[in-house]
Write a protein that holds these residues in place. Structure first.
Motif, PDB file in Angstrom:
ATOM      1  N   ALA A 282       0.833  -1.210   0.000  1.00  0.00           N
ATOM      2  CA  ALA A 282       0.000   0.000   0.000  1.00  0.00           C
ATOM      3  C   ALA A 282       0.865   1.256   0.000  1.00  0.00           C
ATOM      4  O   ALA A 282       0.557   2.234  -0.701  1.00  0.00           O
ATOM      5  CB  ALA A 282      -0.925  -0.005   1.210  1.00  0.00           C
ATOM      6  N   LEU A 283       1.957   1.225   0.750  1.00  0.00           N
ATOM      7  CA  LEU A 283       2.868   2.382   0.771  1.00  0.00           C
ATOM      8  C   LEU A 283       3.555   2.560  -0.583  1.00  0.00           C
ATOM      9  O   LEU A 283       3.741   3.688  -1.056  1.00  0.00           O
ATOM     10  CB  LEU A 283       3.912   2.209   1.879  1.00  0.00           C
ATOM     11  CG  LEU A 283       3.400   2.397   3.309  1.00  0.00           C
ATOM     12  CD1 LEU A 283       4.447   1.944   4.326  1.00  0.00           C
ATOM     13  CD2 LEU A 283       3.027   3.867   3.556  1.00  0.00           C
ATOM     14  N   VAL A 284       3.929   1.455  -1.211  1.00  0.00           N
ATOM     15  CA  VAL A 284       4.544   1.529  -2.549  1.00  0.00           C
ATOM     16  C   VAL A 284       3.573   2.158  -3.537  1.00  0.00           C
ATOM     17  O   VAL A 284       3.930   3.053  -4.309  1.00  0.00           O
ATOM     18  CB  VAL A 284       4.978   0.119  -3.022  1.00  0.00           C
ATOM     19  CG1 VAL A 284       5.340   0.149  -4.509  1.00  0.00           C
ATOM     20  CG2 VAL A 284       6.149  -0.383  -2.202  1.00  0.00           C
ATOM     21  N   ARG A 285       2.336   1.693  -3.505  1.00  0.00           N
ATOM     22  CA  ARG A 285       1.330   2.213  -4.437  1.00  0.00           C
ATOM     23  C   ARG A 285       0.997   3.679  -4.160  1.00  0.00           C
ATOM     24  O   ARG A 285       0.553   4.393  -5.067  1.00  0.00           O
ATOM     25  CB  ARG A 285       0.072   1.358  -4.353  1.00  0.00           C
ATOM     26  CG  ARG A 285       0.260  -0.027  -4.964  1.00  0.00           C
ATOM     27  CD  ARG A 285      -1.001  -0.853  -4.859  1.00  0.00           C
ATOM     28  NE  ARG A 285      -0.952  -2.034  -5.707  1.00  0.00           N
ATOM     29  CZ  ARG A 285      -1.906  -2.938  -5.789  1.00  0.00           C
ATOM     30  NH1 ARG A 285      -3.006  -2.800  -5.055  1.00  0.00           N
ATOM     31  NH2 ARG A 285      -1.785  -3.973  -6.583  1.00  0.00           N
ATOM     32  N   ALA A 286       1.208   4.097  -2.921  1.00  0.00           N
ATOM     33  CA  ALA A 286       0.951   5.496  -2.569  1.00  0.00           C
ATOM     34  C   ALA A 286       2.134   6.396  -2.919  1.00  0.00           C
ATOM     35  O   ALA A 286       2.088   7.604  -2.711  1.00  0.00           O
ATOM     36  CB  ALA A 286       0.631   5.613  -1.081  1.00  0.00           C
ATOM     37  N   GLY A 287       3.215   5.783  -3.444  1.00  0.00           N
ATOM     38  CA  GLY A 287       4.369   6.565  -3.869  1.00  0.00           C
ATOM     39  C   GLY A 287       5.363   6.864  -2.767  1.00  0.00           C
ATOM     40  O   GLY A 287       6.208   7.756  -2.911  1.00  0.00           O
ATOM     41  N   LEU A 294      13.021   0.181  -0.725  1.00  0.00           N
ATOM     42  CA  LEU A 294      13.197  -1.100  -0.041  1.00  0.00           C
ATOM     43  C   LEU A 294      12.690  -2.264  -0.883  1.00  0.00           C
ATOM     44  O   LEU A 294      13.324  -3.327  -0.936  1.00  0.00           O
ATOM     45  CB  LEU A 294      12.457  -1.070   1.304  1.00  0.00           C
ATOM     46  CG  LEU A 294      13.093  -0.229   2.413  1.00  0.00           C
ATOM     47  CD1 LEU A 294      12.173  -0.173   3.623  1.00  0.00           C
ATOM     48  CD2 LEU A 294      14.458  -0.795   2.807  1.00  0.00           C
ATOM     49  N   VAL A 295      11.565  -2.090  -1.550  1.00  0.00           N
ATOM     50  CA  VAL A 295      11.009  -3.160  -2.371  1.00  0.00           C
ATOM     51  C   VAL A 295      11.910  -3.450  -3.567  1.00  0.00           C
ATOM     52  O   VAL A 295      12.136  -4.617  -3.920  1.00  0.00           O
ATOM     53  CB  VAL A 295       9.582  -2.810  -2.833  1.00  0.00           C
ATOM     54  CG1 VAL A 295       9.118  -3.754  -3.938  1.00  0.00           C
ATOM     55  CG2 VAL A 295       8.619  -2.874  -1.658  1.00  0.00           C
ATOM     56  N   MET A 324       3.479  -9.704  -1.751  1.00  0.00           N
ATOM     57  CA  MET A 324       4.417  -8.716  -2.288  1.00  0.00           C
ATOM     58  C   MET A 324       4.398  -8.661  -3.810  1.00  0.00           C
ATOM     59  O   MET A 324       4.898  -7.705  -4.399  1.00  0.00           O
ATOM     60  CB  MET A 324       5.840  -9.012  -1.793  1.00  0.00           C
ATOM     61  CG  MET A 324       6.053  -8.763  -0.302  1.00  0.00           C
ATOM     62  SD  MET A 324       5.710  -7.046   0.170  1.00  0.00           S
ATOM     63  CE  MET A 324       6.876  -6.181  -0.864  1.00  0.00           C
ATOM     64  N   ALA A 325       3.815  -9.681  -4.462  1.00  0.00           N
ATOM     65  CA  ALA A 325       3.699  -9.652  -5.922  1.00  0.00           C
ATOM     66  C   ALA A 325       2.866  -8.461  -6.370  1.00  0.00           C
ATOM     67  O   ALA A 325       3.009  -7.980  -7.506  1.00  0.00           O
ATOM     68  CB  ALA A 325       3.087 -10.946  -6.438  1.00  0.00           C
TER      69      ALA A 325
END
Length: 389
Positions: A282-287, A294-295, A324-325
């Motif tokens: 969710a944090l990745v998708r939120a930018g 980290l990902v 995580m996919a």
């Protein structure tokens, strides 16, 4: 196919490819006499494993009856139990999902509580699908830890307190009254993806990146488990000389530095609200820049292990699954960067690396396949036919 090999079970195997066939075609394929083919078809029909096809085949005279596999002859119960989440399904013999359910169920609640919930949930799903327990031919269960293949018992599972050596097949079998097949959750995900999404890939690696990290190995279209069932446990390969302690007790394991749980811990230390893999995504998708960084690095760390496996195993495809996919290209970019740069050119010449296609369903589809391949194996079918003769 020799005459000796072509029992009723072998005829069913032929018909399972989805194509209806006449007695004459089956005689030609098996070398059996017409009377023998007819006898075995009658036995399969009596147990509803096959049904007459709607497509009668005519060569100018009376149309010949063609027979087809009956995917609705029995139903299968399937469960994919993860560290914190469970998904269940009722399927037919072609893995068509008839009813399904998912819920947050911590595996740390222990075997009797979790499996008791599972039995109750299966009964509710059967009611929902309009079926009864006497129509069930078996149940397939995936567990988030090492499983001894021959016995179906969990062995020293690091995130499953109280489960070590627990007789999962026996406990469930006594309550459901059907054969119980148990395997590691990543193995059943590999089976599901291969069966339903990538049957053309003969050699396949399925990598689950979630709370932990593991892989399932398909070779020559079959699941490879190793001597005891521990094949594919890549999460405990050392990738760093750091002193990060893994839950297995060693330091520097891939799982300790690149899993969803490890990334969530790093983000919490940086002041972010991240309890698990889904929060990381969710944090990745939120930018969130730190989460993205980290990902991507986790992808590189995973790629380091996979590059060695590509050189060793030479798979035709790598599929990334688990929560995580859902980070998509942010994770894949790191994996591809290292795999393609550090593996031999011949090994990567036709190698595809992608995320899962079945989303959260891979596990339950694979658990269903586990049962279907066992119940419909020629030997088991022959025994069933003989028992009802």
């Amino acid at each position: 196919m020799t005459t000796e090999a072509a029992g009723a079970g072998a005829l069913l195997t032929i018909l399972r490819d989805g194509r209806a066939r006449t007695r004459a075609e089956l005689m030609q394929l098996t070398g059996l006499a017409r009377s023998t083919v007819s006898q075995r078809l009658d036995a399969l029909s009596d147990q509803r494993w096959i049904i007459p096809s709607n497509d009668a085949i005519s060569s100018g005279g009376r149309p010949a009856v063609a027979f087809a596999f009956n995917a609705g002859a029995r139903i299968v119960l399937a469960a994919d139990l993860g560290a914190t989440h469970a998904r269940l399904a009722v399927t037919d013999l072609a893995t068509q999902v008839l009813a399904e359910h998912s819920a947050d169920v911590p595996i740390t609640d222990g075997p009797e509580k979790v499996l008791g919930w599972l039995v109750d949930a299966f009964h509710r799903l059967l009611d929902e699908s309009g079926h009864t327990l006497d129509q069930v031919c078996g149940a397939g269960i995936g567990l988030p830890g090492p499983v001894e293949h021959q016995t179906g018992l969990p062995v020293n599972p690091p995130i499953m307190p109280g489960w070590d050596g627990f007789d999962v097949p026996g406990w469930l079998g006594r309550r459901l009254g059907v054969p119980i097949l148990v395997d590691n959750d990543v193995n059943i995900m590999a089976l599901g993806e291969h069966w339903a999404a990538s049957p053309e890939i003969e050699h396949l690696l399925f990598v689950k990146v979630a709370t932990g990290i593991g892989s399932g190995i398909i070779t020559e279209h079959r699941l490879h488990r190793g001597a005891q069932g521990a094949a594919g446990d890549i999460g405990h390969i050392r990738v760093t000389t750091s002193d990060i302690v893994c839950r297995c007790g060693n330091t520097g394991c891939l799982e300790a530095v690149a899993s969803g749980a490890a990334l969530a811990a790093l983000l919490r230390a940086a002041g972010e609200d991240a309890a698990n893999s889904r929060d990381v995504v969710a944090l990745v998708r939120a930018g969130n820049a730190r989460a993205v960084q980290l990902v991507r690095q986790a992808g590189r760390d995973i790629g380091e292990v996979l590059a060695a496996l590509v050189n060793f195993f030479n798979p035709g495809g790598i599929i990334i699954g688990g929560d995580m996919a859902d980070a998509g290209e942010y994770l894949l970019a790191g994996v591809r960067e290292v795999v393609y740069s550090r593996s031999l050119p011949l090994a990567t010449q036709h190698l595809s690396i992608r995320v899962r296609q079945l989303d959260d369903r891979a596990g339950v589809i694979g658990a269903s396949v586990l049962v279907i391949e066992h119940i419909l194996s020629p030997g088991v079918i022959d025994e069933a036919v003989a028992a009802h003769a």
